[in-house]
Design an enzyme around this catalytic site. Structure first.
Site, PDB file in Angstrom:
ATOM      1  N   GLN A  51       3.157   9.973   1.381  1.00 56.33           N
ATOM      2  CA  GLN A  51       4.459   9.297   1.354  1.00 56.33           C
ATOM      3  C   GLN A  51       5.301   9.697   0.144  1.00 56.33           C
ATOM      4  O   GLN A  51       6.515   9.489   0.143  1.00 56.33           O
ATOM      5  CB  GLN A  51       4.277   7.772   1.358  1.00 56.33           C
ATOM      6  CG  GLN A  51       3.673   7.249   2.656  1.00 56.33           C
ATOM      7  CD  GLN A  51       3.573   5.736   2.647  1.00 56.33           C
ATOM      8  OE1 GLN A  51       2.609   5.182   2.159  1.00 56.33           O
ATOM      9  NE2 GLN A  51       4.583   5.058   3.165  1.00 56.33           N
ATOM     10  N   CYS A 105       6.550  -0.223   7.337  1.00 62.45           N
ATOM     11  CA  CYS A 105       6.091   0.911   6.528  1.00 62.45           C
ATOM     12  C   CYS A 105       7.231   1.372   5.639  1.00 62.45           C
ATOM     13  O   CYS A 105       8.372   1.449   6.090  1.00 62.45           O
ATOM     14  CB  CYS A 105       5.650   2.041   7.453  1.00 62.45           C
ATOM     15  SG  CYS A 105       5.121   3.517   6.577  1.00 62.45           S
ATOM     16  N   LEU A 106       6.906   1.677   4.384  1.00 66.77           N
ATOM     17  CA  LEU A 106       7.940   2.140   3.451  1.00 66.77           C
ATOM     18  C   LEU A 106       8.564   3.448   3.917  1.00 66.77           C
ATOM     19  O   LEU A 106       9.656   3.798   3.497  1.00 66.77           O
ATOM     20  CB  LEU A 106       7.336   2.329   2.048  1.00 66.77           C
ATOM     21  CG  LEU A 106       6.777   1.064   1.382  1.00 66.77           C
ATOM     22  CD1 LEU A 106       6.091   1.407   0.070  1.00 66.77           C
ATOM     23  CD2 LEU A 106       7.878   0.027   1.167  1.00 66.77           C
ATOM     24  N   HIS A 110      -3.774   1.003   8.177  1.00 67.26           N
ATOM     25  CA  HIS A 110      -2.424   1.588   8.155  1.00 67.26           C
ATOM     26  C   HIS A 110      -2.362   2.749   7.155  1.00 67.26           C
ATOM     27  O   HIS A 110      -1.861   3.830   7.475  1.00 67.26           O
ATOM     28  CB  HIS A 110      -1.419   0.483   7.787  1.00 67.26           C
ATOM     29  CG  HIS A 110      -0.008   0.934   7.645  1.00 67.26           C
ATOM     30  ND1 HIS A 110       1.006   0.482   8.462  1.00 67.26           N
ATOM     31  CD2 HIS A 110       0.586   1.800   6.779  1.00 67.26           C
ATOM     32  CE1 HIS A 110       2.147   1.068   8.101  1.00 67.26           C
ATOM     33  NE2 HIS A 110       1.918   1.864   7.068  1.00 67.26           N
ATOM     34  N   GLU A 111      -2.905   2.525   5.949  1.00 68.18           N
ATOM     35  CA  GLU A 111      -2.832   3.559   4.906  1.00 68.18           C
ATOM     36  C   GLU A 111      -3.732   4.755   5.235  1.00 68.18           C
ATOM     37  O   GLU A 111      -3.359   5.904   4.992  1.00 68.18           O
ATOM     38  CB  GLU A 111      -3.199   2.981   3.533  1.00 68.18           C
ATOM     39  CG  GLU A 111      -2.286   1.864   3.030  1.00 68.18           C
ATOM     40  CD  GLU A 111      -0.802   2.200   3.067  1.00 68.18           C
ATOM     41  OE1 GLU A 111      -0.449   3.382   2.932  1.00 68.18           O
ATOM     42  OE2 GLU A 111       0.009   1.273   3.257  1.00 68.18           O
ATOM     43  N   HIS A 117      -2.099   7.112   7.485  1.00 71.62           N
ATOM     44  CA  HIS A 117      -1.170   8.026   6.798  1.00 71.62           C
ATOM     45  C   HIS A 117      -1.888   9.311   6.386  1.00 71.62           C
ATOM     46  O   HIS A 117      -1.318  10.400   6.442  1.00 71.62           O
ATOM     47  CB  HIS A 117      -0.612   7.377   5.528  1.00 71.62           C
ATOM     48  CG  HIS A 117       0.616   6.544   5.757  1.00 71.62           C
ATOM     49  ND1 HIS A 117       1.799   7.055   6.243  1.00 71.62           N
ATOM     50  CD2 HIS A 117       0.855   5.231   5.545  1.00 71.62           C
ATOM     51  CE1 HIS A 117       2.710   6.099   6.316  1.00 71.62           C
ATOM     52  NE2 HIS A 117       2.162   4.964   5.894  1.00 71.62           N
ATOM     53  N   GLY A 165       0.836  -1.189   0.000  1.00 68.65           N
ATOM     54  CA  GLY A 165       0.000   0.000   0.000  1.00 68.65           C
ATOM     55  C   GLY A 165       0.872   1.240   0.000  1.00 68.65           C
ATOM     56  O   GLY A 165       2.035   1.195   0.431  1.00 68.65           O
TER      57      GLY A 165
HETATM   58 NI    NI Z   1       3.057   3.072   5.809  1.00 72.95          NI
END
Ligand code: NI
Length: 178
Positions: A51, A93-94, A135-136, A139, A46
């Protein structure tokens, strides 16, 4: 299409408020394509617009098994309208370097959102896909999974991150002096 750089914590844009999308045009479609390409390249399951430095309420995700990946989903202006149960599971997480940790999330959620054309959609998810969406969507509210950890775990991570950032800086300085 383009692979975009992914911002990493503690970048301030990751903490900003994200605006709802009101124009569903070709520019949005091209942003979605870039986000998907960036997500697959990372690779991640995701990616939220902040991000990649775009403060808008946009998510792309793909929770299909590896051999079926490529048909990504989009949620624009998503809102969790119902949640039930609770489950712990591992997350990374990225945008958060070198950390995986257990996070408690709702087991099942219902999300209202819009698709790439602006049509209203409602989706239900449970277990791991529900975790990915929570999670997304976090963000989009400037929340990272580390915010769900105990203050002790978060403090330990901040200490570790200081070291990581210092090492990154040293490597960069060395590269520059060559
Ligand atoms: Ni993340």
């Amino acid at each position: 299409m383009a692979i975009l750089p992914i911002l990493k914590y503690p970048h301030p844009i990751l903490r900003k408020k994200n605006s709802p999308v009101s124009v569903f045009d070709a520019e949005l479609k091209s942003l979605l394509a870039d986000m998907a390409e960036t997500m697959y390249d990372a690779p991640g399951v995701g990616l939220a617009a902040p991000q990649i430095g775009v403060s808008k309420q946009i998510i792309v995700y793909d929770v299909a098994p590896p051999e079926e990946k490529g048909d990504f989903s989009v949620l624009i202006n998503p809102k969790i309208i119902d949640a039930e149960g609770q489950e712990s599971g591992e997350e990374g997480c990225l945008s958060v370097r070198e950390l995986c940790a257990e996070v408690k999330r709702a087991y099942r959620i219902v999300v209202e959102a819009q698709d790439a054309e602006g049509n209203a959609i409602t989706i239900e998810a449970e277990e791991w896909p529900a975790r990915v969406l929570q999670h997304e969507i976090d963000h989009l509210n400037g929340i990272l999974f580390i915010d769900h950890l105990s203050s002790l775990k978060r403090a330990l991570y901040k200490k570790k991150l200081k070291k990581i950032l210092l090492e990154e800086k040293l490597a960069k300085d060395q590269g520059a002096s060559r």
